[in-house]
Motif scaffolding. Structure first.
Motif, mmCIF file in Angstrom:
data_model
loop_
_atom_site.group_PDB
_atom_site.id
_atom_site.type_symbol
_atom_site.label_atom_id
_atom_site.label_comp_id
_atom_site.label_asym_id
_atom_site.label_seq_id
_atom_site.Cartn_x
_atom_site.Cartn_y
_atom_site.Cartn_z
ATOM 1 N N MET A 128 96.918 -20.082 -39.817
ATOM 2 C CA MET A 128 97.994 -20.250 -40.807
ATOM 3 C C MET A 128 98.264 -19.013 -41.660
ATOM 4 O O MET A 128 98.992 -19.083 -42.646
ATOM 5 C CB MET A 128 97.728 -21.464 -41.717
ATOM 6 C CG MET A 128 97.402 -22.746 -40.974
ATOM 7 S SD MET A 128 98.624 -23.164 -39.684
ATOM 8 C CE MET A 128 100.037 -23.626 -40.673
ATOM 9 N N TRP A 129 97.715 -17.874 -41.273
ATOM 10 C CA TRP A 129 98.000 -16.644 -42.022
ATOM 11 C C TRP A 129 99.462 -16.234 -41.872
ATOM 12 O O TRP A 129 100.105 -15.810 -42.834
ATOM 13 C CB TRP A 129 97.075 -15.517 -41.558
ATOM 14 C CG TRP A 129 95.691 -15.664 -42.085
ATOM 15 C CD1 TRP A 129 94.692 -16.467 -41.587
ATOM 16 C CD2 TRP A 129 95.131 -15.024 -43.232
ATOM 17 N NE1 TRP A 129 93.556 -16.362 -42.354
ATOM 18 C CE2 TRP A 129 93.797 -15.476 -43.366
ATOM 19 C CE3 TRP A 129 95.614 -14.101 -44.142
ATOM 20 C CZ2 TRP A 129 92.955 -15.046 -44.389
ATOM 21 C CZ3 TRP A 129 94.790 -13.650 -45.162
ATOM 22 C CH2 TRP A 129 93.474 -14.122 -45.276
ATOM 23 N N SER A 167 96.055 -26.031 -52.236
ATOM 24 C CA SER A 167 96.882 -25.808 -51.058
ATOM 25 C C SER A 167 97.543 -24.430 -51.113
ATOM 26 O O SER A 167 98.117 -24.047 -52.133
ATOM 27 C CB SER A 167 97.966 -26.883 -50.976
ATOM 28 O OG SER A 167 98.972 -26.530 -50.060
ATOM 29 N N GLN A 189 96.986 -19.128 -35.604
ATOM 30 C CA GLN A 189 96.376 -20.462 -35.587
ATOM 31 C C GLN A 189 95.773 -20.823 -36.942
ATOM 32 O O GLN A 189 95.782 -21.991 -37.341
ATOM 33 C CB GLN A 189 95.305 -20.536 -34.503
ATOM 34 C CG GLN A 189 95.856 -20.455 -33.088
ATOM 35 C CD GLN A 189 94.770 -20.421 -32.031
ATOM 36 O OE1 GLN A 189 93.619 -20.061 -32.308
ATOM 37 N NE2 GLN A 189 95.119 -20.777 -30.809
ATOM 38 N N ASP A 195 101.930 -18.288 -41.197
ATOM 39 C CA ASP A 195 102.724 -19.295 -41.908
ATOM 40 C C ASP A 195 102.768 -18.990 -43.398
ATOM 41 O O ASP A 195 103.820 -19.139 -44.032
ATOM 42 C CB ASP A 195 102.139 -20.689 -41.683
ATOM 43 C CG ASP A 195 102.983 -21.777 -42.320
ATOM 44 O OD1 ASP A 195 104.125 -21.973 -41.868
ATOM 45 O OD2 ASP A 195 102.512 -22.411 -43.289
ATOM 46 N N GLY A 196 101.629 -18.551 -43.963
ATOM 47 C CA GLY A 196 101.605 -18.217 -45.380
ATOM 48 C C GLY A 196 102.589 -17.126 -45.726
ATOM 49 O O GLY A 196 103.301 -17.197 -46.739
ATOM 50 N N LYS A 214 100.151 -23.750 -49.668
ATOM 51 C CA LYS A 214 101.584 -24.027 -49.753
ATOM 52 C C LYS A 214 102.028 -24.150 -51.209
ATOM 53 O O LYS A 214 103.059 -23.599 -51.607
ATOM 54 C CB LYS A 214 101.928 -25.297 -48.979
ATOM 55 C CG LYS A 214 101.658 -25.182 -47.480
ATOM 56 C CD LYS A 214 101.929 -26.490 -46.772
ATOM 57 C CE LYS A 214 101.574 -26.394 -45.284
ATOM 58 N NZ LYS A 214 101.795 -27.677 -44.581
ATOM 59 N N PRO A 227 90.333 -19.403 -41.851
ATOM 60 C CA PRO A 227 91.638 -20.063 -41.942
ATOM 61 C C PRO A 227 92.223 -20.038 -43.359
ATOM 62 O O PRO A 227 91.507 -20.179 -44.343
ATOM 63 C CB PRO A 227 91.336 -21.482 -41.474
ATOM 64 C CG PRO A 227 90.214 -21.301 -40.499
ATOM 65 C CD PRO A 227 89.360 -20.211 -41.080
ATOM 66 N N ARG A 273 106.335 -18.406 -45.362
ATOM 67 C CA ARG A 273 106.721 -19.293 -46.459
ATOM 68 C C ARG A 273 107.097 -18.521 -47.712
ATOM 69 O O ARG A 273 107.894 -18.999 -48.527
ATOM 70 C CB ARG A 273 105.577 -20.262 -46.784
ATOM 71 C CG ARG A 273 105.413 -21.386 -45.803
ATOM 72 C CD ARG A 273 104.234 -22.277 -46.162
ATOM 73 N NE ARG A 273 104.121 -23.372 -45.224
ATOM 74 C CZ ARG A 273 104.764 -24.533 -45.320
ATOM 75 N NH1 ARG A 273 105.562 -24.741 -46.356
ATOM 76 N NH2 ARG A 273 104.614 -25.472 -44.421
ATOM 77 N N ASN A 280 94.031 -22.139 -44.852
ATOM 78 C CA ASN A 280 94.236 -23.434 -45.504
ATOM 79 C C ASN A 280 92.948 -24.071 -46.009
ATOM 80 O O ASN A 280 92.891 -25.278 -46.238
ATOM 81 C CB ASN A 280 94.937 -24.401 -44.550
ATOM 82 C CG ASN A 280 94.198 -24.574 -43.230
ATOM 83 O OD1 ASN A 280 93.195 -23.913 -42.982
ATOM 84 N ND2 ASN A 280 94.697 -25.453 -42.378
#
Length: 199
Positions: A182-183, A152, A180, A185-186, A154, A145, A189, A147
């Motif tokens: 968060m790859w 962070s 799932q 999402d990274g 983020k 994952p 962003r 995260n």
């Protein structure tokens, strides 16, 4: 004008070069060398090297930019906990033979993978260009994952954005696991691209 596969949408038409400006393409490659990469490490190396080769063919307004590549490994238990299990193998360099030598010599061992921390280190440690004509990219490849760790992802991505650096993610596993974990999402962003390797 070509745009590298997986890079942030880059408005190259807005780049105005003068004879005094030599643009750079700077890329930091971040590779997970934990045991979670067993079975896909060679595919990840090949994907990263293909990115390097693609960069070397790009042109800005018919000119060849300077190509500089940096290489980090992360998640390897042979490294120290104090380092965050992260090692910079090369700073930004034009020596692509050296990058190839280090990249293809990497081996997996153990596993504590901190994506946020390795991105943060790449952003803060490397000598990134400051010219508007420069293209600055990070490609991070790994399995666990996105995260994990005390830094962070983020905040690390916010720092990259503040320095006009695009982060592109390559999840080594199924697309669903990458989403799932968060790859995706990274990448979103940081206005980058999300990929996965599962064979």
């Amino acid at each position: 004008t070509k745009t590298p596969p997986g890079s942030r949408a880059h408005d190259e038409t807005s780049v105005r070069l003068t004879p005094r400006v030599q643009p750079k393409i700077q890329v930091a490659l971040l590779l997970d060398t934990s045991n979670s990469m067993d079975g896909l490490i060679n595919q990840a190396k090949a994907r990263l090297w293909n990115i390097v080769n693609t960069m070397s063919t790009l042109k800005y307004n018919g000119r060849n930019p300077n190509i500089e590549i940096a290489l980090y490994e992360y998640g390897n238990s042979a490294l120290t906990s104090r380092s965050g299990y992260i090692r910079q193998l090369t700073p930004l360099t034009a020596d692509l033979d050296l990058i190839s030598e280090y990249l293809f010599s990497l081996r997996t061992y153990g596993g504590l993978e901190y994506c946020g921390e390795v991105i943060d280190k790449a952003v803060t440690q490397l000598e990134w260009g400051t010219n508007d004509a420069d293209m600055k990219l990070i490609y991070i490849a790994g399995h666990e994952p996105f995260n994990q760790g005390s830094v962070s992802y983020k905040s690390a991505i916010d720092k990259a954005l503040a320095n006009d650096i695009s982060v592109n993610t390559i999840h080594c596993g199924s697309e669903r696991e990458g989403i799932q974990g968060m790859w995706r999402d990274g990448a979103i962003r940081c206005q980058g691209k999300f990929f996965n390797i599962d064979h």
